[in-house]
Design a protein around this motif. Structure first.
Motif, short mmCIF file in Angstrom:
data_model
loop_
_atom_site.label_atom_id
_atom_site.label_comp_id
_atom_site.label_asym_id
_atom_site.label_seq_id
_atom_site.Cartn_x
_atom_site.Cartn_y
_atom_site.Cartn_z
N ASN A 87 -23.79 19.47 -7.88
CA ASN A 87 -22.76 18.61 -8.46
C ASN A 87 -22.83 17.19 -7.90
OD1 ASN A 87 -20.55 18.32 -10.25
ND2 ASN A 87 -19.11 18.44 -8.54
N ALA A 88 -23.93 16.83 -7.26
CA ALA A 88 -24.01 15.56 -6.54
C ALA A 88 -23.88 14.35 -7.45
CB ALA A 88 -25.31 15.48 -5.74
N THR A 89 -24.29 14.48 -8.70
CA THR A 89 -24.19 13.34 -9.61
C THR A 89 -22.75 13.08 -10.05
OG1 THR A 89 -24.69 14.78 -11.50
CG2 THR A 89 -26.54 13.61 -10.49
N ASN A 90 -21.87 14.04 -9.81
CA ASN A 90 -20.47 13.89 -10.20
C ASN A 90 -19.55 13.59 -9.02
OD1 ASN A 90 -20.97 14.51 -12.97
ND2 ASN A 90 -21.08 16.68 -12.45
N ILE A 91 -20.11 13.51 -7.83
CA ILE A 91 -19.31 13.23 -6.63
C ILE A 91 -19.44 11.76 -6.30
CG2 ILE A 91 -19.01 13.74 -4.17
CD1 ILE A 91 -20.25 16.47 -4.67
N PRO A 92 -18.32 11.03 -6.18
CA PRO A 92 -18.41 9.61 -5.84
C PRO A 92 -18.97 9.42 -4.42
CG PRO A 92 -16.25 10.16 -6.74
CD PRO A 92 -16.93 11.45 -6.45
N GLY A 93 -19.88 8.47 -4.31
CA GLY A 93 -20.41 8.10 -3.00
C GLY A 93 -19.73 6.84 -2.51
N VAL A 94 -20.54 5.83 -2.18
CA VAL A 94 -20.01 4.54 -1.75
C VAL A 94 -20.72 3.46 -2.56
CG1 VAL A 94 -19.47 5.33 0.59
CG2 VAL A 94 -21.73 4.30 0.11
N PRO A 95 -20.17 2.24 -2.59
CA PRO A 95 -20.86 1.15 -3.30
C PRO A 95 -22.20 0.83 -2.63
CG PRO A 95 -18.55 0.60 -2.96
CD PRO A 95 -18.82 1.82 -2.14
N ILE A 96 -23.25 0.75 -3.42
CA ILE A 96 -24.58 0.44 -2.91
C ILE A 96 -24.86 -1.05 -3.15
CG2 ILE A 96 -27.06 0.83 -3.20
CD1 ILE A 96 -25.71 3.13 -1.82
N ARG A 97 -25.07 -1.76 -2.06
CA ARG A 97 -25.38 -3.19 -2.14
C ARG A 97 -26.83 -3.39 -1.70
NH1 ARG A 97 -21.18 -6.66 -2.52
NH2 ARG A 97 -22.47 -8.30 -1.61
N LEU A 98 -27.66 -3.89 -2.60
CA LEU A 98 -29.06 -4.15 -2.29
C LEU A 98 -29.37 -5.64 -2.34
CD1 LEU A 98 -30.71 -1.22 -4.28
CD2 LEU A 98 -30.00 -1.27 -1.87
N THR A 99 -28.32 -6.44 -2.26
CA THR A 99 -28.45 -7.89 -2.26
C THR A 99 -27.44 -8.48 -1.30
OG1 THR A 99 -28.19 -9.90 -3.61
CG2 THR A 99 -26.90 -7.98 -4.25
N SER A 100 -27.73 -9.67 -0.79
CA SER A 100 -26.78 -10.34 0.11
C SER A 100 -25.77 -11.19 -0.66
CB SER A 100 -27.54 -11.23 1.10
OG SER A 100 -28.23 -12.27 0.43
N ASP A 101 -25.83 -11.18 -1.98
CA ASP A 101 -24.91 -11.94 -2.81
C ASP A 101 -23.50 -11.38 -2.64
OD1 ASP A 101 -23.50 -13.34 -4.70
OD2 ASP A 101 -24.63 -12.59 -6.43
N LEU A 102 -22.64 -12.15 -2.01
CA LEU A 102 -21.29 -11.68 -1.73
C LEU A 102 -20.41 -11.64 -2.98
CD1 LEU A 102 -20.65 -13.51 1.64
CD2 LEU A 102 -21.23 -11.12 1.29
N ASN A 103 -20.88 -12.22 -4.06
CA ASN A 103 -20.12 -12.17 -5.30
C ASN A 103 -20.46 -10.94 -6.14
OD1 ASN A 103 -18.65 -14.69 -5.07
ND2 ASN A 103 -20.67 -15.67 -5.23
N SER A 104 -21.45 -10.20 -5.71
CA SER A 104 -21.79 -8.95 -6.38
C SER A 104 -20.80 -7.87 -5.95
CB SER A 104 -23.21 -8.54 -6.02
OG SER A 104 -23.51 -7.26 -6.51
N ARG A 105 -20.21 -7.20 -6.91
CA ARG A 105 -19.16 -6.24 -6.60
C ARG A 105 -19.45 -4.89 -7.25
NH1 ARG A 105 -13.54 -9.79 -6.90
NH2 ARG A 105 -14.34 -11.63 -5.82
N PRO A 106 -20.37 -4.14 -6.71
CA PRO A 106 -20.72 -2.86 -7.31
C PRO A 106 -19.60 -1.83 -7.14
CG PRO A 106 -21.85 -3.12 -5.22
CD PRO A 106 -21.17 -4.42 -5.50
N GLN A 107 -19.49 -0.94 -8.09
CA GLN A 107 -18.58 0.19 -7.98
C GLN A 107 -19.25 1.29 -7.15
OE1 GLN A 107 -15.24 0.21 -9.42
NE2 GLN A 107 -15.88 -1.92 -9.24
N ARG A 108 -18.57 2.37 -6.95
CA ARG A 108 -19.13 3.47 -6.16
C ARG A 108 -20.26 4.15 -6.92
NH1 ARG A 108 -14.22 7.05 -3.75
NH2 ARG A 108 -15.98 7.97 -2.59
#
Length: 464
Positions: free
Chosen positions: A168-189
């Motif tokens: 069920n791992a694809t249905n469990i929320p993880g954490v936001p993944i940031r692969l850039t140093s752009d502080l204006n990027s706001r990924p969801q979990r």
């Protein structure tokens, strides 16, 4: 997540700490960057000195809310009201709400994301400042940044996401993944499957870039990366892969500390120097509850150690007139913080458990005995044996419990072992006249996302 405030705050604080509290190995970067507004790395040496900032990458870098929530220690009723933070009291008793207005910057969330930010800055800067003649150094810098990023994301999902479930791992929320140093990027979990995919990819890539022997214990290496992958695969329940990585680590670094030779212990740790078996050195975020005068280990647990087992006297002490409150003094850290790094004792225990789960009983007990003979008084150790798989697993898991106390690992062990009814544990704590319970597989095995991240970024909260 709230990168505009939290990550920028953590980065600004980190830069300030670099300039105010640097150690010698960071001085070159500091001497050339006297103004934090100009603290933009512009050379490989800048990146090296940035990576060498132990205040950011090692000291108090690892989340500790899981350790507070585990059953490694107790807090006496008279001490409980004196804990510094409501966050500590709420976490200790597994409350649904942990945070309050008095404590808005949550280091267990902010510190790993600050490390991730730095790692992304390094990875983005590296191609701009390196030359073909500097390839070896550039590779090591890239390997270190990837290791730190993967390590930090792993710590985050162990704290702020529910345990991994392969089905069920694809249905469990993880954490936001940031692969850039752009502080204006706001990924969801991201979902948990994608989080682990990124974590494992980062660390796998780091292995071929890192040195076999680091210059300092606080720097990552090939053995450290392999050991970290063994830890991760154990948490995921992939025992074959965990064994492969444990063996890969031990093939390049297998030293163990002989407890008979520990001659200069401090009052809060095993040694005043780094231990031989320490592969990668880091410590937990330092909450007040970790003070040896604030917590104690259950006497019935200490009684599990054999009289000839040196851990009984090396890991614990009794303060005057407090025999009912054994205190843990067995940290591997030289600054009195709680060690949460990677050491070969953990790797031998991973190897032993994985061999037992594959029904290689003799191999499992051999790996366990290799460790334990270094813990017992001379000429007193009788090698452990097991008659069947369950017997071997029970002995190995008990020794894992006794060996890795207060290392920040128990929370993950509870999360993974709760999936098996044979090893599931219902935790209970009594504070005053109130009993608090944490059943196996409870939603509270994931800490809530900090409130300000939810408010400003709109990411989903963990159910509690």
């Amino acid at each position: 997540m709230k990168p505009i405030i939290n990550i920028k705050y953590a980065f600004a604080l980190s830069v300030s700490l670099i300039f105010i509290g640097s150690c010698k190995k960071e001085d070159k970067f500091l001497d050339t960057k006297p103004n934090q507004n100009l603290a933009i790395p512009s050379s490989l040496n800048d990146l090296v000195n940035l990576l060498n900032n132990e205040t950011i990458f090692n000291r108090g870098a690892d989340p500790a809310l899981g350790e507070i929530s585990s059953d490694d220690f107790n807090v006496a009723d008279i001490i409980y009201p004196n804990l510094s933070l409501n966050l500590e009291r709420n976490t200790y008793t597994w409350q649904k709400t942990l945070y309050d207005a008095t404590f808005t910057q949550i280091p267990d969330w902010n510190n790993p994301y600050a490390i991730i930010y730095y790692s992304n800055v390094i990875l983005e800067t590296l191609p701009k400042v390196s030359t073909p003649a500097q390839q070896t150094l550039a590779d090591q810098i890239k390997g270190a940044a990837l290791f730190y990023r993967g390590y930090s994301y792993y710590n985050l999902v162990q704290t702020f996401a529910l345990p991994y479930n392969a089905g069920n791992a694809t249905n469990i929320p993880g954490v936001p993944i940031r692969l850039t140093s752009d502080l204006n990027s706001r990924p969801q979990r991201s979902n948990l499957a994608d989080c682990y995919k990124q974590i494992i990819a980062d660390i796998k890539q780091s292995i071929i870039l890192l040195p076999v022997v680091p210059k300092l214990k606080t720097q990552p290496s090939q053995p450290a990366a392999n050991a970290l992958l063994a830890r991760i695969e154990l948490a995921l329940g992939d025992y074959s892969e965990a064994l492969n990585y444990a063996n890969a680590c031990l093939a390049k670094y297998s030293s163990l500390t002989d407890y008979n030779k520990l001659t200069t212990p401090s009052t809060t740790g095993l040694s005043k120097t780094y231990l031989e078996e320490d592969i990668y050195h880091s410590t937990l975020n330092n909450y007040s509850v970790f003070s040896r005068t604030f917590n104690y280990v259950n006497p019935s647990f200490v009684a599990l150690y054999d009289v000839n087992d040196l851990r009984k006297t090396k890991l614990f002490t009794i303060l005057s007139n407090q025999a009912q409150y054994p205190r843990f003094v067995g940290s591997y850290d030289i600054r009195s913080l709680k060690y949460s790094g990677i050491a070969t004792d953990e790797v031998y225990l991973i190897k032993a458990e994985c061999l037992a789960r594959s029904n290689d009983i003799d191999g499992a007990m051999s790996a366990l005995n290799t460790l334990l003979i270094k813990r017992w008084k001379p000429n007193t150790f009788i090698p452990f044996s097991a008659s069947k798989q369950d017997d071997a697993l029970n002995k190995i898991l008990l020794e894992r419990r006794k060996e890795l106390l207060f290392r920040g690992l128990r929370w993950t062990d509870l999360r993974r072992l709760n999936r098996d009814p044979r090893y599931a544990v219902q935790l209970a704590r009594v504070v005053g006249n109130t009993t608090y319970m944490l059943p196996p597989n409870d939603p509270r095995y994931a800490m809530p996302i900090p409130d300000n991240e939810i408010s400003f970024e709109g990411i989903t909260q963990n159910p509690r």
